[in-house]
Scaffold this active site. Structure first.
Site, short mmCIF file in Angstrom:
data_model
loop_
_atom_site.label_atom_id
_atom_site.label_comp_id
_atom_site.label_asym_id
_atom_site.label_seq_id
_atom_site.Cartn_x
_atom_site.Cartn_y
_atom_site.Cartn_z
N GLY A 1 0.83 -1.20 0.00
CA GLY A 1 0.00 0.00 0.00
C GLY A 1 0.86 1.24 0.00
O GLY A 1 2.08 1.18 -0.14
N GLY B 1 3.52 1.26 2.92
CA GLY B 1 4.51 0.20 3.03
C GLY B 1 3.97 -1.11 2.48
O GLY B 1 3.18 -1.11 1.55
N VAL C 1 2.90 -5.47 3.53
CA VAL C 1 2.55 -6.46 4.55
C VAL C 1 3.07 -7.81 4.06
O VAL C 1 2.82 -8.20 2.93
CB VAL C 1 1.03 -6.52 4.79
CG1 VAL C 1 0.70 -7.58 5.84
CG2 VAL C 1 0.50 -5.16 5.21
N LYS D 1 3.66 -5.69 9.08
CA LYS D 1 3.42 -4.50 8.27
C LYS D 1 4.67 -3.62 8.40
O LYS D 1 5.04 -3.21 9.49
CB LYS D 1 2.19 -3.75 8.78
CG LYS D 1 1.78 -2.58 7.93
CD LYS D 1 0.43 -2.06 8.40
CE LYS D 1 -0.09 -0.97 7.49
NZ LYS D 1 -1.42 -0.50 7.91
N ASP E 1 -10.72 5.15 6.90
CA ASP E 1 -10.31 4.61 5.61
C ASP E 1 -10.93 3.24 5.40
O ASP E 1 -10.28 2.32 4.93
CB ASP E 1 -8.78 4.55 5.51
CG ASP E 1 -8.30 4.37 4.07
OD1 ASP E 1 -9.08 4.68 3.12
OD2 ASP E 1 -7.16 3.92 3.87
#
Length: 195
Positions: free
Chosen positions: A31, A34, A36, A51, A145
């Site tokens: 994303g 960063g 995962v 993450k 979000d």
């Protein structure tokens, strides 16, 4: 060009080891803040999700802010519909969170016309998301979000897990300045877009 956070972590026997405890395995997702990765906790042998936040100097305060918000939220959020944060830290230029590993599929997979889910299942999933969000709101946390990519679903059990509280508003909304909008515009409520 995207630079993987794992490039600055310690390599050991061709595996990347995080904090001398977590062996990083395959990429689960990437994303804006960063990536995962599936990881193995070398102390317990259990699978976890790591993450990793790595950003250039000019954007590091944003990544650090996302990490801080997720940590603060994780201290208050204990609910079966919200992925638990288990550990966190900083290794070199990489800040990281270790979360429970949740098997499932991002809800975004089922937003295409050819893959829409049956109405009864959608209602059950929606009720479970509402329960998890209700718990967050009772703790004075607003996700900000919420989108299909931040919800994992296990269709066989109709379980859901909400992910990514990195831009959450906690208590007084100090994560944003007046006029600043965080989140994914396509999934925002009109009043959120309007400030």
């Amino acid at each position: 060009m995207y630079s993987s956070p794992t490039s600055s972590l310690r390599q050991q026997d061709e595996a990347t080891i995080l904090a001398s405890r977590y062996r990083l395995d395959r990429l689960l997702g990437r994303g804006a803040a960063g990536e995962v990765r599936l990881a193995t906790d070398l102390q317990t042998g259990s699978l976890v999700a790591a993450k990793l936040f790595s950003s250039p100097e000019r954007t590091r305060p944003v990544a650090d802010s996302h990490l801080a918000r997720e940590l603060l939220a994780s201290r208050r959020l204990r609910h079966p519909g919200i992925a638990a944060v288990l550990d966190a830290g900083q290794t070199g230029a990489v800040a990281w969170l270790v979360m429970e590993y949740v098997s499932g599929t991002p809800l975004s997979r089922y937003t295409q016309a050819s893959r829409l889910l049956p109405e009864a299942l959608v209602l059950r999933l929606g009720a479970r998301m509402a329960e998890a969000l209700g718990h967050a709101h009772a703790q004075h946390i607003v996700h900000r979000d919420l989108k299909p990519g931040n919800v994992l679903v296990d269709l066989a059990s109709a379980k859901v897990k909400l992910l990514d509280f990195g831009v959450a508003r906690i208590d007084d909304g100090q994560a944003t300045r007046t006029g600043m909008t965080l989140g994914t515009p396509a999934y925002m409520a009109p009043e959120q877009l309007a400030g």
